[in-house]
Design an enzyme around this catalytic site. Sequence first.
Site, PDB file in Angstrom:
ATOM      1  N   GLY A  66     -34.512  27.184  27.902  1.00  0.00           N
ATOM      2  CA  GLY A  66     -33.183  27.413  28.434  1.00  0.00           C
ATOM      3  C   GLY A  66     -33.044  28.802  29.037  1.00  0.00           C
ATOM      4  O   GLY A  66     -33.983  29.607  29.026  1.00  0.00           O
ATOM      5  N   GLY A 125     -36.023  24.086  25.435  1.00  0.00           N
ATOM      6  CA  GLY A 125     -35.275  23.110  26.212  1.00  0.00           C
ATOM      7  C   GLY A 125     -36.150  22.156  26.999  1.00  0.00           C
ATOM      8  O   GLY A 125     -35.750  21.019  27.269  1.00  0.00           O
ATOM      9  N   GLU A 148     -38.191  29.341  18.829  1.00  0.00           N
ATOM     10  CA  GLU A 148     -36.866  29.887  18.548  1.00  0.00           C
ATOM     11  C   GLU A 148     -36.823  30.953  17.458  1.00  0.00           C
ATOM     12  O   GLU A 148     -36.071  31.939  17.577  1.00  0.00           O
ATOM     13  CB  GLU A 148     -35.906  28.743  18.194  1.00  0.00           C
ATOM     14  CG  GLU A 148     -35.484  27.879  19.365  1.00  0.00           C
ATOM     15  CD  GLU A 148     -36.544  26.861  19.783  1.00  0.00           C
ATOM     16  OE1 GLU A 148     -36.372  26.218  20.820  1.00  0.00           O
ATOM     17  OE2 GLU A 148     -37.551  26.704  19.035  1.00  0.00           O
ATOM     18  N   ASP A 156     -33.721  23.684  18.385  1.00  0.00           N
ATOM     19  CA  ASP A 156     -32.592  22.823  18.749  1.00  0.00           C
ATOM     20  C   ASP A 156     -33.079  21.745  19.701  1.00  0.00           C
ATOM     21  O   ASP A 156     -34.217  21.329  19.637  1.00  0.00           O
ATOM     22  CB  ASP A 156     -31.445  23.660  19.332  1.00  0.00           C
ATOM     23  CG  ASP A 156     -31.781  24.305  20.669  1.00  0.00           C
ATOM     24  OD1 ASP A 156     -32.971  24.574  20.935  1.00  0.00           O
ATOM     25  OD2 ASP A 156     -30.847  24.546  21.465  1.00  0.00           O
TER      26      ASP A 156
END
Length: 360
Positions: A66, A125, A148, A156
């Site tokens: 992301g 992502g 992360e 996520d």
Amino acid sequence: MTEAEVLFDKRDGVGLITLNRPKAINALNHPMAQAILSTLREWADDDEVRTVVLTGAGERGLCAGGDIVAIHTDAKNAVAHGVSRRDSADSPSGRFWRDEYILNALIGNYPKPYVAVMDGIVMGGGVGLSAHGNRRIVTERSMVGMPETGIGFIPDVGGTYLLARTPGELGTHVALTTARMGAGDAIAAGFADHFVPAERIPDLLAQLRRTDADAAIAAVAQPAPVSDLAAQRSWIDACYSADTVEEIVARLQRHDAPEAAKAAGDVLAKSPVALKVTLRSLRNARRAANLEQALDEEYRVSVAALTTHDLVEGIRAQVVDKDRNPQWSPATLAEVPDALVDSYFADLGDRELGLSGAQE
């Protein structure tokens, strides 16, 4: 005229999605996620689309993740102004994650063949866009991971659901150390299905326009490389099956496998809070009834992380200043109170993502 950041092409029975930010390794932003979500919904009911294909422009990778810089801006603002976790759901990052996770759920339940070409770098992502698909291709250049905890964040995009369902404790190892998976590792861990040499990807795309997805893949796929990660399951399972991060580190430090000692160092370099929240997230995701339930919890955790020192500091150290020397707070695992970990999982009230409820 600026070229679109996502390209869509529909012909010969194939709906082709090309992430088109090669200079940023096709990092995903909110407008890209919205465009893909809208198009996938349209193609799901389009008789002219037999198969959907996801690929990335350039030679470096499908998607590096992301937009970290935008997340850093929102997190700095939240920390500086004491923004509540509930209100953080309405920040640009909170709104992006909402649409991104809805997109991840759609991919995970897509009614047509969804062929993700996971060539090169596929992180964060990028995993959410590809590894929930029903036909996932890796090449000898693939490097798949969830990085992360290294920036004070928590896996996520449905990553906890994938990581929790790897054989044994491979997913816990990958999550806590941010280890990268090559092609063989990704297939062994359940993040990918088929190995196709990078030079055969054009042949794969051509085959997909002529025949159904399974036949096209079978025409170019080769046996998967051996997984180094799977070969280490003995010590990984023995160490990472512990109930706390402290005990996992202690087991790693005691184990006689040299890889275990390195893993202990890798874990201890990460945000102590993020490590503890991640382990709980993985254990919860193991019990989740479906991807949607895991995504709902990830949304609570992500929004909570947006208000924390460690996310600001982690992105600063790894991406902004690049000094690779984050100053985590609390600084050690022993200093992280249970109440702080608990707070990441608090209900967001009317800001809940609500995907699992929509499935009932």
